[in-house]
Design an enzyme around this catalytic site. Sequence first.
Site, mmCIF file in Angstrom:
data_model
loop_
_atom_site.group_PDB
_atom_site.id
_atom_site.type_symbol
_atom_site.label_atom_id
_atom_site.label_comp_id
_atom_site.label_asym_id
_atom_site.label_seq_id
_atom_site.Cartn_x
_atom_site.Cartn_y
_atom_site.Cartn_z
ATOM 1 C CG ASP A 154 45.202 46.493 43.551
ATOM 2 O OD1 ASP A 154 45.384 46.752 42.354
ATOM 3 O OD2 ASP A 154 44.460 45.582 43.955
ATOM 4 C CG ASN A 176 38.800 51.965 57.147
ATOM 5 O OD1 ASN A 176 37.967 52.706 56.604
ATOM 6 N ND2 ASN A 176 38.532 50.754 57.573
ATOM 7 N NE ARG A 199 34.959 31.697 39.278
ATOM 8 C CZ ARG A 199 34.744 32.870 38.675
ATOM 9 N NH1 ARG A 199 35.757 33.626 38.315
ATOM 10 N NH2 ARG A 199 33.510 33.324 38.472
ATOM 11 C CE LYS A 200 32.416 34.307 47.103
ATOM 12 N NZ LYS A 200 31.066 34.792 47.544
HETATM 13 C C1 LIG Z 1 54.180 35.008 37.988
HETATM 14 C C2 LIG Z 1 54.116 36.480 38.035
HETATM 15 C C3 LIG Z 1 53.983 36.944 39.449
HETATM 16 C C4 LIG Z 1 53.487 38.358 39.515
HETATM 17 C C5 LIG Z 1 52.566 38.557 40.703
HETATM 18 C C6 LIG Z 1 51.701 39.725 40.469
HETATM 19 C C7 LIG Z 1 50.392 39.543 41.172
HETATM 20 C C8 LIG Z 1 49.531 40.755 41.007
HETATM 21 C C9 LIG Z 1 48.129 40.468 41.452
HETATM 22 C C10 LIG Z 1 47.139 41.449 40.874
HETATM 23 C C11 LIG Z 1 47.310 42.821 41.448
HETATM 24 C C12 LIG Z 1 46.535 43.830 40.699
HETATM 25 C C13 LIG Z 1 45.121 43.383 40.350
HETATM 26 C C14 LIG Z 1 44.375 44.481 39.671
HETATM 27 O O1 LIG Z 1 44.663 45.640 39.842
HETATM 28 S S1 LIG Z 1 43.111 44.000 38.652
HETATM 29 C C15 LIG Z 1 42.482 45.537 38.039
HETATM 30 C C16 LIG Z 1 41.267 46.018 38.792
HETATM 31 N N1 LIG Z 1 40.197 45.021 38.737
HETATM 32 C C17 LIG Z 1 39.432 44.868 37.639
HETATM 33 O O2 LIG Z 1 39.569 45.552 36.638
HETATM 34 C C18 LIG Z 1 38.401 43.764 37.698
HETATM 35 C C19 LIG Z 1 37.094 44.177 37.018
HETATM 36 N N2 LIG Z 1 36.089 43.149 37.348
HETATM 37 C C20 LIG Z 1 36.018 42.012 36.634
HETATM 38 O O3 LIG Z 1 36.675 41.823 35.623
HETATM 39 C C21 LIG Z 1 35.067 40.955 37.139
HETATM 40 O O4 LIG Z 1 34.117 41.535 38.003
HETATM 41 C C22 LIG Z 1 35.830 39.835 37.896
HETATM 42 C C23 LIG Z 1 36.791 39.159 36.946
HETATM 43 C C24 LIG Z 1 36.565 40.414 39.095
HETATM 44 C C25 LIG Z 1 34.798 38.845 38.394
HETATM 45 O O5 LIG Z 1 34.027 38.458 37.318
HETATM 46 P P1 LIG Z 1 33.612 36.915 37.122
HETATM 47 O O6 LIG Z 1 32.566 36.921 36.059
HETATM 48 O O7 LIG Z 1 34.781 36.058 36.955
HETATM 49 O O8 LIG Z 1 32.993 36.505 38.522
HETATM 50 P P2 LIG Z 1 31.506 36.817 39.045
HETATM 51 O O9 LIG Z 1 31.057 38.187 38.664
HETATM 52 O O10 LIG Z 1 30.648 35.650 38.658
HETATM 53 O O11 LIG Z 1 31.726 36.817 40.631
HETATM 54 C C26 LIG Z 1 32.246 35.636 41.264
HETATM 55 C C27 LIG Z 1 31.822 35.733 42.709
HETATM 56 O O12 LIG Z 1 32.432 36.914 43.298
HETATM 57 C C28 LIG Z 1 31.393 37.775 43.796
HETATM 58 N N3 LIG Z 1 31.815 39.142 43.533
HETATM 59 C C29 LIG Z 1 32.287 39.627 42.362
HETATM 60 N N4 LIG Z 1 32.586 40.928 42.487
HETATM 61 C C30 LIG Z 1 32.305 41.267 43.788
HETATM 62 C C31 LIG Z 1 32.430 42.465 44.552
HETATM 63 N N5 LIG Z 1 32.874 43.589 44.016
HETATM 64 N N6 LIG Z 1 32.075 42.447 45.849
HETATM 65 C C32 LIG Z 1 31.605 41.286 46.409
HETATM 66 N N7 LIG Z 1 31.454 40.111 45.755
HETATM 67 C C33 LIG Z 1 31.813 40.109 44.453
HETATM 68 C C34 LIG Z 1 30.151 37.410 43.014
HETATM 69 O O13 LIG Z 1 29.015 37.787 43.779
HETATM 70 C C35 LIG Z 1 30.322 35.918 42.897
HETATM 71 O O14 LIG Z 1 30.019 35.369 44.156
HETATM 72 P P3 LIG Z 1 29.222 33.927 44.247
HETATM 73 O O15 LIG Z 1 27.892 34.190 43.581
HETATM 74 O O16 LIG Z 1 30.071 32.966 43.460
HETATM 75 O O17 LIG Z 1 29.136 33.633 45.711
#
Ligand SMILES: CCCCCCCCCCCCCC(=O)SCCNC(=O)CCNC(=O)[C@H](O)C(C)(C)COP(=O)(O)OP(=O)(O)OC[C@H]1O[C@@H](n2cnc3c(N)ncnc32)[C@H](O)[C@@H]1OP(=O)(O)O
Length: 233
Positions: A154, A176, A199-200
């Site tokens: 992740d 997998n 945004r995907k």
């Molecule tokens: C500078 C510092 C650097 C550090 C780097 C570190 C980087 C670390 C990076 C992070 C690493 C760790 C990260 C972690 O561990 S993050 C922690 C685990 N994840 C979560 O807790 C996220 C929980 N879910 C949410 O908050 C919302 O569902 C999000 C924000 C994800 C989307 O809610 P939002 O209301 O914004 O969007 P939407 O619902 O309108 O959906 C938008 C589009 O997406 C499609 N869709 C949505 N879900 C799914 C699905 N399951 N399968 C297929 N499709 C899906 C949906 O159909 C739509 O498509 P379309 O109709 O537009 O075609």
Amino acid sequence: MLRSCAARLRTLGASRGGARGPGAARRSFASEEVVDKDCALPNPSWSKDLRLLFDQFMKKCEEGSWKRLPSYKRSSTQNFKDFRTHYVDPKLLKEEQMSEAQLFTRSFEDGLGFEYVMFCNDAEKRVVCFFQGGPRLQGVPGFTHGGAIASIIDATVGTCAFRAGGVVMTANLNINYKRPIPLCSVVVIDGQLDRVEGRKFFVSCSVRSVSEETLYSEATSLFIALDPNKKLT
Ligand SMILES: CCCCCCCCCCCCCC(=O)SCCNC(=O)CCNC(=O)[C@H](O)C(C)(C)COP(=O)(O)OP(=O)(O)OC[C@H]1O[C@@H](n2cnc3c(N)ncnc32)[C@H](O)[C@@H]1OP(=O)(O)O
């Protein structure tokens, strides 16, 4: 492999002046330099394999195509400050708990949990992570826990999406598990941004042995770039 891992940890303890009680650990944790320490650099718990991979890719960084990504227990970058103020309902934030908050994969003492370093190649839309899972990440005896593998996957594919799309969250992660990963061994996680649709961000990765002979896991994922007009909660 397990014996050498335990031996490394013993020397690590010795190099730190022996075992430390929880108080000492917390004291050292509380000091700023520990929190601001770049954890993506070699420490005594790193195996020869992990150091070799690190050195190989540091040479690639000198050539310019790859970049090492620093990694901290807590990220103070503006991105994450904006994240908290913009997306998190202040009622949910308990300040005293937040003061203890740190990145899960950086919350173990050296060598016991996640030892890893990531390198990115933005032109190729790739992030490679060299990961050595410590003895506190055991699942079935002698092998790395599937949840620990999911966490480092992740973080790797998430970083790949983050580099392309900014503040993202994991919407979907499919793994997998092909072969169990021996505890304390080093694996190579190769993340690739496959496509972007609005945004995907669709990212996939493989998890292989250092020799590349063994494919341990494969994963696909979907990250969503956060909508600045939507609260998360
Ligand atoms: C500078 C510092 C650097 C550090 C780097 C570190 C980087 C670390 C990076 C992070 C690493 C760790 C990260 C972690 O561990 S993050 C922690 C685990 N994840 C979560 O807790 C996220 C929980 N879910 C949410 O908050 C919302 O569902 C999000 C924000 C994800 C989307 O809610 P939002 O209301 O914004 O969007 P939407 O619902 O309108 O959906 C938008 C589009 O997406 C499609 N869709 C949505 N879900 C799914 C699905 N399951 N399968 C297929 N499709 C899906 C949906 O159909 C739509 O498509 P379309 O109709 O537009 O075609």
